[in-house]
Design a protein around this motif. Structure first.
Motif, PDB file in Angstrom:
ATOM      1  N   PRO A 121       0.906  -1.183   0.027  1.00 46.17           N
ATOM      2  CA  PRO A 121       0.037   0.128  -0.113  1.00 46.17           C
ATOM      3  C   PRO A 121       0.793   1.265  -0.201  1.00 46.17           C
ATOM      4  CG  PRO A 121      -0.851  -1.635   1.650  1.00 46.17           C
ATOM      5  CD  PRO A 121       0.511  -2.110   1.286  1.00 46.17           C
ATOM      6  N   ALA A 122       0.386   2.356  -0.546  1.00 53.72           N
ATOM      7  CA  ALA A 122       1.057   3.428  -0.793  1.00 53.72           C
ATOM      8  C   ALA A 122       1.313   4.040   0.802  1.00 53.72           C
ATOM      9  CB  ALA A 122       0.570   4.632  -1.472  1.00 53.72           C
ATOM     10  N   PHE A 123       2.294   4.729   1.178  1.00 55.36           N
ATOM     11  CA  PHE A 123       2.375   5.230   2.522  1.00 55.36           C
ATOM     12  C   PHE A 123       3.284   6.539   2.371  1.00 55.36           C
ATOM     13  CE2 PHE A 123       6.189   2.715   1.606  1.00 55.36           C
ATOM     14  CZ  PHE A 123       7.267   3.426   2.185  1.00 55.36           C
ATOM     15  N   MET A 124       3.083   7.509   3.438  1.00 58.00           N
ATOM     16  CA  MET A 124       3.625   8.511   3.594  1.00 58.00           C
ATOM     17  C   MET A 124       5.107   8.571   4.088  1.00 58.00           C
ATOM     18  SD  MET A 124       1.737  10.978   2.141  1.00 58.00           S
ATOM     19  CE  MET A 124       2.410  12.324   2.785  1.00 58.00           C
ATOM     20  N   LYS A 125       6.203   9.181   3.431  1.00 58.27           N
ATOM     21  CA  LYS A 125       7.640   8.995   3.965  1.00 58.27           C
ATOM     22  C   LYS A 125       7.590   9.875   5.436  1.00 58.27           C
ATOM     23  CE  LYS A 125      10.702   7.240   2.554  1.00 58.27           C
ATOM     24  NZ  LYS A 125      11.281   5.965   2.896  1.00 58.27           N
ATOM     25  N   ASP A 126       6.982  11.128   5.177  1.00 62.79           N
ATOM     26  CA  ASP A 126       7.240  12.014   6.605  1.00 62.79           C
ATOM     27  C   ASP A 126       6.302  11.419   7.490  1.00 62.79           C
ATOM     28  OD1 ASP A 126       8.706  13.632   4.825  1.00 62.79           O
ATOM     29  OD2 ASP A 126       6.775  14.805   4.223  1.00 62.79           O
ATOM     30  N   PRO A 127       6.857  11.577   8.665  1.00 63.37           N
ATOM     31  CA  PRO A 127       6.012  11.143   9.891  1.00 63.37           C
ATOM     32  C   PRO A 127       4.507  11.823  10.172  1.00 63.37           C
ATOM     33  CG  PRO A 127       8.239  12.044  10.550  1.00 63.37           C
ATOM     34  CD  PRO A 127       7.940  12.462   9.113  1.00 63.37           C
ATOM     35  N   ARG A 153      12.023   5.208  16.573  1.00 63.94           N
ATOM     36  CA  ARG A 153      11.565   4.201  15.412  1.00 63.94           C
ATOM     37  C   ARG A 153       9.996   4.773  15.347  1.00 63.94           C
ATOM     38  NH1 ARG A 153      14.098   2.960  11.780  1.00 63.94           N
ATOM     39  NH2 ARG A 153      12.053   1.933  10.957  1.00 63.94           N
ATOM     40  N   TRP A 154       9.342   5.451  16.241  1.00 60.45           N
ATOM     41  CA  TRP A 154       8.187   6.054  16.316  1.00 60.45           C
ATOM     42  C   TRP A 154       7.707   7.424  16.584  1.00 60.45           C
ATOM     43  CZ3 TRP A 154       5.942   7.368  20.995  1.00 60.45           C
ATOM     44  CH2 TRP A 154       6.520   6.562  22.047  1.00 60.45           C
ATOM     45  N   LEU A 155       8.612   8.104  17.292  1.00 54.18           N
ATOM     46  CA  LEU A 155       8.240   9.578  17.951  1.00 54.18           C
ATOM     47  C   LEU A 155       8.734  10.410  17.151  1.00 54.18           C
ATOM     48  CD1 LEU A 155       6.868  11.029  20.126  1.00 54.18           C
ATOM     49  CD2 LEU A 155       9.122  10.897  21.436  1.00 54.18           C
ATOM     50  N   PRO A 156      10.123  10.723  16.759  1.00 51.41           N
ATOM     51  CA  PRO A 156      10.452  11.804  16.083  1.00 51.41           C
ATOM     52  C   PRO A 156       9.759  12.249  14.937  1.00 51.41           C
ATOM     53  CG  PRO A 156      12.324  10.168  16.520  1.00 51.41           C
ATOM     54  CD  PRO A 156      10.927   9.557  16.739  1.00 51.41           C
ATOM     55  N   SER A 250       3.712   1.266  14.055  1.00 57.30           N
ATOM     56  CA  SER A 250       3.020   2.163  13.070  1.00 57.30           C
ATOM     57  C   SER A 250       2.417   3.398  13.794  1.00 57.30           C
ATOM     58  CB  SER A 250       1.873   1.437  12.121  1.00 57.30           C
ATOM     59  OG  SER A 250       1.377   2.151  11.275  1.00 57.30           O
ATOM     60  N   MET A 251       2.768   4.421  13.614  1.00 62.25           N
ATOM     61  CA  MET A 251       2.128   5.723  14.327  1.00 62.25           C
ATOM     62  C   MET A 251       0.749   5.804  13.468  1.00 62.25           C
ATOM     63  SD  MET A 251       1.819   7.841  16.436  1.00 62.25           S
ATOM     64  CE  MET A 251       3.293   8.081  17.183  1.00 62.25           C
ATOM     65  N   PRO A 252       0.745   5.697  11.980  1.00 61.95           N
ATOM     66  CA  PRO A 252      -0.482   5.759  11.270  1.00 61.95           C
ATOM     67  C   PRO A 252      -1.694   4.875  11.792  1.00 61.95           C
ATOM     68  CG  PRO A 252       1.464   6.067   9.686  1.00 61.95           C
ATOM     69  CD  PRO A 252       1.896   5.529  11.240  1.00 61.95           C
ATOM     70  N   ALA A 253      -1.232   3.642  12.115  1.00 63.93           N
ATOM     71  CA  ALA A 253      -2.190   2.761  12.350  1.00 63.93           C
ATOM     72  C   ALA A 253      -2.701   3.147  13.800  1.00 63.93           C
ATOM     73  CB  ALA A 253      -1.578   1.254  12.411  1.00 63.93           C
ATOM     74  N   LEU A 254      -1.831   3.554  14.784  1.00 65.18           N
ATOM     75  CA  LEU A 254      -2.279   3.771  16.150  1.00 65.18           C
ATOM     76  C   LEU A 254      -3.179   5.101  15.954  1.00 65.18           C
ATOM     77  CD1 LEU A 254      -1.693   3.303  19.081  1.00 65.18           C
ATOM     78  CD2 LEU A 254       0.082   5.423  19.032  1.00 65.18           C
ATOM     79  N   SER A 384      10.528  -1.095   7.671  1.00 62.54           N
ATOM     80  CA  SER A 384       9.255  -0.318   7.321  1.00 62.54           C
ATOM     81  C   SER A 384       9.809   1.028   6.867  1.00 62.54           C
ATOM     82  CB  SER A 384       8.794  -0.089   8.643  1.00 62.54           C
ATOM     83  OG  SER A 384       9.424   0.574   9.716  1.00 62.54           O
ATOM     84  N   ASP A 385      11.047   1.403   6.958  1.00 58.79           N
ATOM     85  CA  ASP A 385      11.435   2.484   6.013  1.00 58.79           C
ATOM     86  C   ASP A 385      11.206   2.436   4.584  1.00 58.79           C
ATOM     87  OD1 ASP A 385      12.185   3.408   8.637  1.00 58.79           O
ATOM     88  OD2 ASP A 385      14.458   3.410   8.213  1.00 58.79           O
ATOM     89  N   VAL A 386      11.343   1.241   3.996  1.00 54.77           N
ATOM     90  CA  VAL A 386      11.190   1.297   2.699  1.00 54.77           C
ATOM     91  C   VAL A 386       9.852   0.481   2.167  1.00 54.77           C
ATOM     92  CG1 VAL A 386      12.075  -0.381   0.790  1.00 54.77           C
ATOM     93  CG2 VAL A 386      13.670   0.482   2.497  1.00 54.77           C
ATOM     94  N   CYS A 387       8.991  -0.081   2.990  1.00 56.36           N
ATOM     95  CA  CYS A 387       7.710  -0.630   2.641  1.00 56.36           C
ATOM     96  C   CYS A 387       6.663  -0.298   3.526  1.00 56.36           C
ATOM     97  CB  CYS A 387       7.872  -2.283   2.342  1.00 56.36           C
ATOM     98  SG  CYS A 387       8.450  -3.011   3.487  1.00 56.36           S
TER      99      CYS A 387
END
Length: 506
Positions: A121-127, A153-156, A250-254, A384-387
């Protein structure tokens, strides 16, 4: 290495000019077949096999070893959805070759295969923007410093705030919780240095001294409610308590999970222990290691009655104090989100990591597992940085191999994969605590459906991730199977890289 990098860049640039064809079948999270097939993709041939493997020197290997390698191109597609299992009608690796780097660091590739193309699935590279969240931890300076790799890995970059109560040391009691022994205040200079270090890494973190140094650990944990609420801003919607070893894959999932609930209402969200004995002992509460999420509306009630709750509860665990305060003051009950994982299980936790389910949180990963060695989640999660949300996603290649991305590659000899209920989680962990008079089988309430544990090296050959690194604009993973009965070790290696163009259906 430079030539290989240039070749990969050329491959990505010319993705649609010639052919790599991949056909697979996508299954839904429930295991029912979907109507679509993976698209045929077009690519440009590159030299896929490395001729130098100097990075293997850092691994604990005994030569000679069997070795195989494959490059994977990740193509993001906007209308694609993550599945529990994706079936691909091709093999993942070429044949093994035997190598001995003690004799020669250069390798003559014998079995090479063109890069494999997988759709995600498409995802955003930016946090993600999580500026409406405040996280809270109570720990020691040393443990917080040790936790930086996983928090990174999840906060910055999310704009979420992290408030941490820190002390110098606190002796752990022989039983649950901490002993009622005065803590040692954190050294101000060391505290400022650690705060500056974390902020320099892109974390919006503030370190606090305890409200009362003499408070026991559970009281310090409960005081996070008051500290976070008192330091909220106009954007704050949720305050969230966690442990220093709580990991969010996954911050997006959270954020998607929290987005289901209205923060203007009173919400108490968390995850039960996977162990039914723990639930029957401690109650229907959000277990702290899984993460406890309070809407700002509910947090206001607790913070306004902080002293009353503190004096009323005498629990040895902070998450119990939170539950007791909520029950004392409101009729709000726990909303159990099953993907928040306390992980109160012992033994081999492969079943959880190989289930194909995307967890919202993982706990006890530093110390659980075979022999208490734990699992290196920050390293496992690099892919997850890549996919994107492909961490722990499963792909089945051919008739006998499953990749659980970032954790393992498993092969199933003698057609053992046929007939396996792959939607069910393999019950690899140790026997849960027995609850007298209960018909619950230990983890049915949390992890079902489950299936019996397979015998390693007979029913299932498991290659476990031993290393992962960001190199050449991609992520390299190394999966190792230790030889048994005098056999040599085997190493499977995947290099993940991104495509720069969304695939076109043909």
């Amino acid at each position: 290495m430079l030539l290989r990098t240039k070749s990969l860049i050329a491959f990505l640039f010319l993705l649609c000019l010639s052919s790599v064809t991949l056909v697979g079948h996508l299954y839904s999270r429930q295991g029912a077949p979907a109507a679509e097939w993976l698209p045929a993709l077009k690519g440009h041939h590159v030299e896929p096999c490395p001729d130098k493997l100097d990075w293997l020197a850092s691994l604990d290997l005994t030569y000679p070893i069997r070795y195989a390698h494959r490059d994977i191109i990740v193509n993001q597609t906007s209308d694609w959805k993550r599945a529990s299992l994706t079936k691909v009608d091709t093999s993942l690796f070429p044949d093994f070759q035997t190598i001995d780097l003690t004799e020669d660091s250069k390798v003559e590739p014998q079995h090479c295969a063109e890069p494999l193309v997988l759709v995600v699935p498409a995802f955003m590279k930016d946090p993600s923007d999580a500026s409406h969240l405040i996280f809270g931890i109570s720990t020691t300076l040393r443990r917080l410093d040790d936790s930086i790799p996983q928090i990174l890995r999840w906060l910055p970059g999310t704009h979420a705030k992290l408030f941490v109560i820190v002390i110098e040391s606190e002796r752990v009691g022989a039983t649950e919780g901490r002993e009622n022994k005065p803590a040692v205040k954190a050294d101000p200079k060391q505290k400022d240095e650690l705060q500056s270090k974390m902020r320099g890494l892109g974390m919006d973190v503030t370190l606090f001294d305890p409200l009362r140094l003499q408070d026991i650990f559970s009281e310090k944990y409960f005081s996070l409610v008051k500290i976070m609420y008192d330091n909220r801003n106009d954007k704050t919607q949720w305050i969230n308590m966690l442990d220093d070893d709580t990991f969010f894959p996954s911050m997006p999932a959270l954020l998607s999970m929290l987005g289901k609930y209205d923060p203007r209402e009173q919400h108490y969200i968390g995850g039960l222990s996977e162990d039914w004995w723990s639930v029957t002992k401690y109650g229907m509460m959000g277990f702290g290691g899984a993460g406890v999420f309070l809407s700002v509306t509910l947090a206001e009630v607790l913070a306004s009655n902080y002293q009353l709750c503190k004096e009323t509860s005498h629990a040895n665990a902070g998450d119990i104090r939170v539950m007791e305060c909520i029950h004392l003051l409101t009729d709000t009950k726990l909303t159990n989100e099953r993907s928040l994982h306390q992980v109160d299980l012992d033994g081999d936790l492969s079943g959880i990591y190989e289930s194909g389910r995307l967890p919202l949180s993982l706990h006890h990963w530093k110390t659980k597992g075979d022999g208490g060695k734990g699992y290196n989640l920050p390293i496992m999660h690099l892919v997850s940085d890549v996919c994107g949300e492909c961490f722990l996603q499963r792909w089945q290649f051919g008739k006998d191999m499953i990749l659980s991305n970032g954790y393992s590659i498993a092969t199933y000899p003698n057609k053992k994969l046929e007939g396996l209920h792959l939607t069910a989680m393999e019950a690899t962990w140790g026997e849960p605590n027995f609850v007298n008079g209960s018909d619950n089988h230990g983890t049915d309430h949390s992890l079902a459906p489950t299936r019996p544990k397979l015998i390693l090296d007979e029913d299932k050959i498991q290659y476990r991730l031993v290393d992962s690194a960001v190199v050449d604009g991609g992520v390299r993973q190394s999966y190792l199977h230790r030889g048994v009965a005098g056999d040599i070790d085997s190493l499977l290696e995947i290099f993940w890289m991104e495509s720069k163009k969304e695939v076109e259906r043909v």
